[in-house]
Scaffold this motif. Structure first.
Motif, PDB file in Angstrom:
ATOM      1  N   SER A 225      59.433  48.484  32.392  1.00  0.00           N
ATOM      2  CA  SER A 225      57.989  49.124  31.951  1.00  0.00           C
ATOM      3  C   SER A 225      56.823  48.587  32.675  1.00  0.00           C
ATOM      4  N   LEU A 226      57.203  47.452  33.336  1.00  0.00           N
ATOM      5  CA  LEU A 226      55.926  46.836  34.050  1.00  0.00           C
ATOM      6  C   LEU A 226      55.464  47.324  35.404  1.00  0.00           C
ATOM      7  N   HIS A 227      54.181  47.532  35.519  1.00  0.00           N
ATOM      8  CA  HIS A 227      53.739  48.023  36.607  1.00  0.00           C
ATOM      9  C   HIS A 227      52.287  47.083  36.756  1.00  0.00           C
ATOM     10  N   ASP A 228      52.162  46.955  38.127  1.00  0.00           N
ATOM     11  CA  ASP A 228      50.757  46.328  38.560  1.00  0.00           C
ATOM     12  C   ASP A 228      50.147  47.011  39.620  1.00  0.00           C
ATOM     13  N   ALA A 229      49.084  47.302  39.473  1.00  0.00           N
ATOM     14  CA  ALA A 229      48.103  48.188  40.439  1.00  0.00           C
ATOM     15  C   ALA A 229      46.736  47.434  40.661  1.00  0.00           C
ATOM     16  N   TRP A 230      46.342  47.369  41.719  1.00  0.00           N
ATOM     17  CA  TRP A 230      45.147  46.918  42.384  1.00  0.00           C
ATOM     18  C   TRP A 230      44.274  48.104  43.049  1.00  0.00           C
ATOM     19  N   LEU A 231      43.142  48.084  42.445  1.00  0.00           N
ATOM     20  CA  LEU A 231      42.163  49.221  42.964  1.00  0.00           C
ATOM     21  C   LEU A 231      40.887  48.473  43.300  1.00  0.00           C
ATOM     22  N   ALA A 232      40.145  49.354  44.272  1.00  0.00           N
ATOM     23  CA  ALA A 232      38.774  48.939  44.749  1.00  0.00           C
ATOM     24  C   ALA A 232      37.800  49.057  43.345  1.00  0.00           C
ATOM     25  N   ALA A 233      37.092  48.280  42.988  1.00  0.00           N
ATOM     26  CA  ALA A 233      36.360  48.316  41.779  1.00  0.00           C
ATOM     27  C   ALA A 233      35.554  49.681  41.614  1.00  0.00           C
ATOM     28  N   ASP A 234      35.011  49.906  42.722  1.00  0.00           N
ATOM     29  CA  ASP A 234      34.263  51.281  42.887  1.00  0.00           C
ATOM     30  C   ASP A 234      35.224  52.376  42.591  1.00  0.00           C
ATOM     31  N   ASP A 235      36.166  52.494  42.910  1.00  0.00           N
ATOM     32  CA  ASP A 235      37.234  53.513  42.602  1.00  0.00           C
ATOM     33  C   ASP A 235      37.639  53.317  40.817  1.00  0.00           C
ATOM     34  N   PHE A 236      38.027  52.342  40.532  1.00  0.00           N
ATOM     35  CA  PHE A 236      38.281  52.203  39.128  1.00  0.00           C
ATOM     36  C   PHE A 236      37.245  52.569  38.105  1.00  0.00           C
ATOM     37  N   TYR A 237      36.111  52.030  38.228  1.00  0.00           N
ATOM     38  CA  TYR A 237      34.964  52.321  37.315  1.00  0.00           C
ATOM     39  C   TYR A 237      34.346  53.606  37.609  1.00  0.00           C
ATOM     40  N   GLY A 238      34.816  54.283  38.803  1.00  0.00           N
ATOM     41  CA  GLY A 238      34.180  55.968  38.869  1.00  0.00           C
ATOM     42  C   GLY A 238      35.095  56.624  38.175  1.00  0.00           C
ATOM     43  N   ILE A 239      36.486  56.078  38.117  1.00  0.00           N
ATOM     44  CA  ILE A 239      37.414  57.059  37.394  1.00  0.00           C
ATOM     45  C   ILE A 239      36.938  56.909  35.634  1.00  0.00           C
ATOM     46  N   LEU A 240      36.633  55.672  35.186  1.00  0.00           N
ATOM     47  CA  LEU A 240      36.242  55.502  33.905  1.00  0.00           C
ATOM     48  C   LEU A 240      35.151  56.752  33.478  1.00  0.00           C
ATOM     49  N   GLN A 241      33.985  56.322  34.422  1.00  0.00           N
ATOM     50  CA  GLN A 241      32.734  56.983  34.294  1.00  0.00           C
ATOM     51  C   GLN A 241      33.081  58.590  34.420  1.00  0.00           C
ATOM     52  N   ASN A 242      33.869  59.107  35.312  1.00  0.00           N
ATOM     53  CA  ASN A 242      34.303  60.368  35.361  1.00  0.00           C
ATOM     54  C   ASN A 242      34.959  60.769  34.221  1.00  0.00           C
ATOM     55  N   TRP A 243      35.955  60.118  33.693  1.00  0.00           N
ATOM     56  CA  TRP A 243      36.554  60.613  32.504  1.00  0.00           C
ATOM     57  C   TRP A 243      35.540  60.639  31.396  1.00  0.00           C
ATOM     58  N   ARG A 244      34.802  59.525  31.279  1.00  0.00           N
ATOM     59  CA  ARG A 244      33.627  59.472  30.054  1.00  0.00           C
ATOM     60  C   ARG A 244      32.943  60.681  29.908  1.00  0.00           C
ATOM     61  N   ASP A 245      32.263  61.014  31.488  1.00  0.00           N
ATOM     62  CA  ASP A 245      31.549  62.097  31.367  1.00  0.00           C
ATOM     63  C   ASP A 245      32.164  63.626  31.052  1.00  0.00           C
ATOM     64  N   SER A 246      33.226  63.594  31.739  1.00  0.00           N
ATOM     65  CA  SER A 246      34.108  64.939  31.259  1.00  0.00           C
ATOM     66  C   SER A 246      34.469  65.270  30.025  1.00  0.00           C
ATOM     67  N   PHE A 247      34.971  63.866  29.237  1.00  0.00           N
ATOM     68  CA  PHE A 247      35.424  63.974  28.017  1.00  0.00           C
ATOM     69  C   PHE A 247      34.209  64.487  27.170  1.00  0.00           C
TER      70      PHE A 247
END
Length: 192
Positions: free
Chosen positions: A156-178
């Motif tokens: 079940s183990l998965h390890d992902a690296w993302l650009a911080a802007d991409d990660f936080y952009g997804i969080l903000q986009n989800w929050r706004d959409s929700f």
């Protein structure tokens, strides 16, 4: 609704019933996708979504503060074992995790809010765990599942690296959409 790329990182949620009461927000599900695997309970009545909504908001507000000295170099499996042992088993007195005494290691996990999931709701009652680390201008996510008798399931183990802007952009986009979806739905009154 899915925001992001499930093969790398995405948040998926569904509102089954919206409530007027902000402390409930909605009934539905909230899951996190990391490297093609879904973590969380994906069923129409998995949890009330206020906690997940608020947690995403907190993660955005605390950007850059999810730090740990071992986050960049340590192997994902070693981190999963360390977190599981330190938080959920009886450790040996004086036991070290990445050179850090157990009480200090546990304190770092909690005080730096490294454990995103479980978030205290039923959303992650499937044994899923998601850790978040801010490492310079990137975010590292380590996700895994724990069984009743194991520190973690290696499959079940998965390890992902993302650009911080991409990660936080997804969080903000989800929050706004929700929030937009929740606002548009008819609400169950608070007194029901």
């Amino acid at each position: 609704m899915i925001i992001g790329n499930p093969l790398i990182f995405a948040i998926e949620s569904n509102i089954t019933r919206a409530y007027e009461q902000l402390g409930l927000r909605a009934l539905g599900f909230f899951v996190i996708h990391v490297m093609g695997r879904c973590y969380g309970v994906k069923s129409p009545d998995a949890t009330m979504l206020a906690n997940s909504f608020d947690e995403v908001g907190e993660r955005i507000a605390q950007r850059g503060l999810y730090n740990a000295s071992f986050a960049m170099e340590a192997n994902a499996g070693e981190i999963a074992v360390a977190v599981s042992r330190a938080l959920y088993t009886d450790c040996n007195e004086g036991e070290l995790f990445f050179g850090i005494p157990e009480p200090q290691f546990t304190g770092t996990v909690y005080s730096n809010h490294l454990l995103w999931a479980p978030d205290g709701d039923e959303a992650f009652d499937d044994g899923s765990y998601v850790l978040q680390f801010d490492v310079e201008n990137r975010v590292r996510l380590i996700a895994f599942s724990r069984g009743a008798d194991s520190l973690f399931d290696p499959a079940s183990l998965h390890d992902a690296w993302l650009a911080a802007d991409d990660f936080y952009g997804i969080l903000q986009n989800w929050r706004d959409s929700f929030e937009s979806e929740w606002t548009s739905l008819p609400k169950v009154p608070e007194d029901l």
